[in-house]
Motif scaffolding. Structure first.
Motif, PDB file in Angstrom:
ATOM      1  N   ASN A  92      -8.268  27.140 -27.462  1.00 30.69           N
ATOM      2  CA  ASN A  92      -7.172  27.960 -27.989  1.00 30.69           C
ATOM      3  C   ASN A  92      -5.845  27.573 -27.359  1.00 30.69           C
ATOM      4  OD1 ASN A  92      -8.879  29.540 -29.613  1.00 30.69           O
ATOM      5  ND2 ASN A  92      -9.439  30.763 -27.821  1.00 30.69           N
ATOM      6  N   GLN A  93      -4.869  27.350 -28.201  1.00 26.45           N
ATOM      7  CA  GLN A  93      -3.523  27.033 -27.751  1.00 26.45           C
ATOM      8  C   GLN A  93      -2.708  28.320 -27.723  1.00 26.45           C
ATOM      9  OE1 GLN A  93      -1.593  23.377 -29.161  1.00 26.45           O
ATOM     10  NE2 GLN A  93       0.008  24.695 -29.949  1.00 26.45           N
ATOM     11  N   VAL A  94      -1.931  28.514 -26.657  1.00 24.74           N
ATOM     12  CA  VAL A  94      -1.107  29.708 -26.511  1.00 24.74           C
ATOM     13  C   VAL A  94       0.346  29.267 -26.361  1.00 24.74           C
ATOM     14  CG1 VAL A  94      -0.700  31.809 -25.189  1.00 24.74           C
ATOM     15  CG2 VAL A  94      -3.017  30.863 -25.333  1.00 24.74           C
ATOM     16  N   LEU A  95       1.206  29.759 -27.240  1.00 26.16           N
ATOM     17  CA  LEU A  95       2.626  29.437 -27.192  1.00 26.16           C
ATOM     18  C   LEU A  95       3.349  30.490 -26.363  1.00 26.16           C
ATOM     19  CD1 LEU A  95       5.158  27.871 -28.164  1.00 26.16           C
ATOM     20  CD2 LEU A  95       5.169  29.389 -30.161  1.00 26.16           C
ATOM     21  N   PHE A  96       4.116  30.036 -25.386  1.00 28.42           N
ATOM     22  CA  PHE A  96       4.910  30.933 -24.564  1.00 28.42           C
ATOM     23  C   PHE A  96       6.380  30.718 -24.878  1.00 28.42           C
ATOM     24  CE2 PHE A  96       0.974  30.639 -22.264  1.00 28.42           C
ATOM     25  CZ  PHE A  96       0.777  31.950 -21.842  1.00 28.42           C
ATOM     26  N   LEU A  97       7.098  31.818 -24.970  1.00 34.35           N
ATOM     27  CA  LEU A  97       8.532  31.806 -25.241  1.00 34.35           C
ATOM     28  C   LEU A  97       9.234  32.475 -24.066  1.00 34.35           C
ATOM     29  CD1 LEU A  97       8.276  33.046 -28.931  1.00 34.35           C
ATOM     30  CD2 LEU A  97       8.368  30.682 -28.129  1.00 34.35           C
ATOM     31  N   LEU A  98      10.158  31.759 -23.464  1.00 40.45           N
ATOM     32  CA  LEU A  98      10.886  32.275 -22.308  1.00 40.45           C
ATOM     33  C   LEU A  98      12.373  32.300 -22.632  1.00 40.45           C
ATOM     34  CD1 LEU A  98      10.868  33.132 -19.300  1.00 40.45           C
ATOM     35  CD2 LEU A  98      11.156  30.709 -18.750  1.00 40.45           C
ATOM     36  N   PRO A  99      12.937  33.488 -22.873  1.00 42.60           N
ATOM     37  CA  PRO A  99      14.371  33.556 -23.157  1.00 42.60           C
ATOM     38  C   PRO A  99      15.184  32.998 -21.987  1.00 42.60           C
ATOM     39  CG  PRO A  99      13.293  35.636 -23.666  1.00 42.60           C
ATOM     40  CD  PRO A  99      12.301  34.796 -22.906  1.00 42.60           C
ATOM     41  N   VAL A 100      16.153  32.156 -22.281  1.00 43.07           N
ATOM     42  CA  VAL A 100      16.946  31.547 -21.213  1.00 43.07           C
ATOM     43  C   VAL A 100      17.821  32.575 -20.502  1.00 43.07           C
ATOM     44  CG1 VAL A 100      16.886  29.231 -22.186  1.00 43.07           C
ATOM     45  CG2 VAL A 100      18.748  30.791 -22.818  1.00 43.07           C
ATOM     46  N   ALA A 101      17.961  33.746 -21.071  1.00 43.33           N
ATOM     47  CA  ALA A 101      18.734  34.804 -20.420  1.00 43.33           C
ATOM     48  C   ALA A 101      18.144  35.169 -19.062  1.00 43.33           C
ATOM     49  CB  ALA A 101      18.802  36.032 -21.319  1.00 43.33           C
ATOM     50  N   VAL A 102      16.853  34.917 -18.846  1.00 47.19           N
ATOM     51  CA  VAL A 102      16.256  35.227 -17.542  1.00 47.19           C
ATOM     52  C   VAL A 102      16.826  34.340 -16.445  1.00 47.19           C
ATOM     53  CG1 VAL A 102      14.099  36.058 -18.562  1.00 47.19           C
ATOM     54  CG2 VAL A 102      14.228  33.729 -17.722  1.00 47.19           C
ATOM     55  N   PHE A 103      17.447  33.214 -16.817  1.00 50.82           N
ATOM     56  CA  PHE A 103      18.042  32.328 -15.828  1.00 50.82           C
ATOM     57  C   PHE A 103      19.496  32.671 -15.532  1.00 50.82           C
ATOM     58  CE2 PHE A 103      14.907  29.347 -17.846  1.00 50.82           C
ATOM     59  CZ  PHE A 103      14.009  29.377 -16.789  1.00 50.82           C
ATOM     60  N   ASP A 104      20.116  33.465 -16.366  1.00 47.10           N
ATOM     61  CA  ASP A 104      21.523  33.803 -16.199  1.00 47.10           C
ATOM     62  C   ASP A 104      21.675  34.994 -15.271  1.00 47.10           C
ATOM     63  OD1 ASP A 104      22.332  31.780 -17.918  1.00 47.10           O
ATOM     64  OD2 ASP A 104      22.161  33.067 -19.673  1.00 47.10           O
ATOM     65  N   ARG A 105      22.595  34.880 -14.384  1.00 43.96           N
ATOM     66  CA  ARG A 105      22.870  36.009 -13.491  1.00 43.96           C
ATOM     67  C   ARG A 105      23.425  37.165 -14.317  1.00 43.96           C
ATOM     68  NH1 ARG A 105      21.735  34.137  -8.714  1.00 43.96           N
ATOM     69  NH2 ARG A 105      22.286  32.057  -8.111  1.00 43.96           N
ATOM     70  N   GLU A 106      23.121  38.357 -13.858  1.00 46.54           N
ATOM     71  CA  GLU A 106      23.548  39.546 -14.589  1.00 46.54           C
ATOM     72  C   GLU A 106      25.063  39.521 -14.779  1.00 46.54           C
ATOM     73  OE1 GLU A 106      23.273  44.292 -13.943  1.00 46.54           O
ATOM     74  OE2 GLU A 106      21.596  43.065 -13.268  1.00 46.54           O
ATOM     75  N   GLY A 107      25.482  39.719 -16.005  1.00 46.40           N
ATOM     76  CA  GLY A 107      26.899  39.762 -16.319  1.00 46.40           C
ATOM     77  C   GLY A 107      27.526  38.403 -16.559  1.00 46.40           C
TER      78      GLY A 107
ATOM     79  N   THR B 166      28.724  35.241 -18.407  1.00 47.44           N
ATOM     80  CA  THR B 166      29.032  35.021 -19.813  1.00 47.44           C
ATOM     81  C   THR B 166      29.055  33.547 -20.180  1.00 47.44           C
ATOM     82  OG1 THR B 166      31.384  35.068 -19.306  1.00 47.44           O
ATOM     83  CG2 THR B 166      30.368  37.143 -19.996  1.00 47.44           C
ATOM     84  N   SER B 167      29.043  32.666 -19.192  1.00 47.46           N
ATOM     85  CA  SER B 167      29.085  31.240 -19.526  1.00 47.46           C
ATOM     86  C   SER B 167      27.729  30.802 -20.078  1.00 47.46           C
ATOM     87  CB  SER B 167      29.444  30.413 -18.291  1.00 47.46           C
ATOM     88  OG  SER B 167      28.426  30.529 -17.336  1.00 47.46           O
ATOM     89  N   ARG B 168      27.780  29.904 -21.048  1.00 45.34           N
ATOM     90  CA  ARG B 168      26.545  29.377 -21.640  1.00 45.34           C
ATOM     91  C   ARG B 168      26.196  28.078 -20.942  1.00 45.34           C
ATOM     92  NH1 ARG B 168      25.388  30.761 -27.461  1.00 45.34           N
ATOM     93  NH2 ARG B 168      24.201  28.863 -27.191  1.00 45.34           N
ATOM     94  N   ARG B 169      24.998  28.000 -20.488  1.00 46.29           N
ATOM     95  CA  ARG B 169      24.539  26.774 -19.853  1.00 46.29           C
ATOM     96  C   ARG B 169      24.163  25.760 -20.916  1.00 46.29           C
ATOM     97  NH1 ARG B 169      20.865  28.195 -14.653  1.00 46.29           N
ATOM     98  NH2 ARG B 169      22.218  29.766 -13.773  1.00 46.29           N
ATOM     99  N   MET B 170      24.048  24.553 -20.483  1.00 48.07           N
ATOM    100  CA  MET B 170      23.622  23.483 -21.369  1.00 48.07           C
ATOM    101  C   MET B 170      22.105  23.377 -21.347  1.00 48.07           C
ATOM    102  SD  MET B 170      26.499  22.194 -22.443  1.00 48.07           S
ATOM    103  CE  MET B 170      26.088  20.574 -23.018  1.00 48.07           C
ATOM    104  N   GLU B 171      21.555  22.740 -22.362  1.00 49.04           N
ATOM    105  CA  GLU B 171      20.108  22.554 -22.466  1.00 49.04           C
ATOM    106  C   GLU B 171      19.529  21.958 -21.184  1.00 49.04           C
ATOM    107  OE1 GLU B 171      16.888  19.982 -25.110  1.00 49.04           O
ATOM    108  OE2 GLU B 171      18.993  19.966 -25.667  1.00 49.04           O
ATOM    109  N   ARG B 172      20.148  20.939 -20.668  1.00 48.34           N
ATOM    110  CA  ARG B 172      19.652  20.260 -19.468  1.00 48.34           C
ATOM    111  C   ARG B 172      19.552  21.226 -18.292  1.00 48.34           C
ATOM    112  NH1 ARG B 172      20.865  17.323 -14.981  1.00 48.34           N
ATOM    113  NH2 ARG B 172      20.046  15.234 -14.801  1.00 48.34           N
ATOM    114  N   GLU B 173      20.550  22.092 -18.126  1.00 48.26           N
ATOM    115  CA  GLU B 173      20.540  23.055 -17.021  1.00 48.26           C
ATOM    116  C   GLU B 173      19.392  24.049 -17.154  1.00 48.26           C
ATOM    117  OE1 GLU B 173      24.500  24.489 -17.502  1.00 48.26           O
ATOM    118  OE2 GLU B 173      25.254  23.256 -15.868  1.00 48.26           O
TER     119      GLU B 173
END
Length: 95
Positions: free
Chosen positions: A28-43, A45-52
């Protein structure tokens, strides 16, 4: 069977703002989705790049995979979306 991550591949989905990665429980294959917002510090507003975002995922891979295993144990679905609650508040400060 236990959940394994034999393939280290991960992909950034800019449209949905998340990183996708796959685990396997036997055949069985399980797909996991991790919102990149978990990497952003609270508050932040800058958008990181894909590489970051992918580098942040790689730095925290062990913690992310541990959280993914725990989420899979409790939900047993084919698609699981992780959020900050899966890690506690410590993930944001670690990035």
């Amino acid at each position: 069977m236990t959940l394994a991550f034999p393939n280290p591949t991960r992909a950034y989905d800019e449209t949905r703002g998340l990183i996708r990665f796959i685990g396997h429980d036997g055949l069985n294959q399980v797909l996991f989705l991790l919102p990149v917002a978990v990497f952003d510090r609270e508050g932040a507003t800058s958008r990181r790049m894909e590489r970051e975002y992918l580098l942040a995922f790689d730095r925290l891979r062990d913690r992310i995979l541990t959280a993914a295993r725990q989420a899979y144990q409790s939900r047993r679905r084919h698609t699981i979306e992780l959020d900050l609650s899966a890690f506690g508040s410590s993930l944001q400060t670690a990035v």
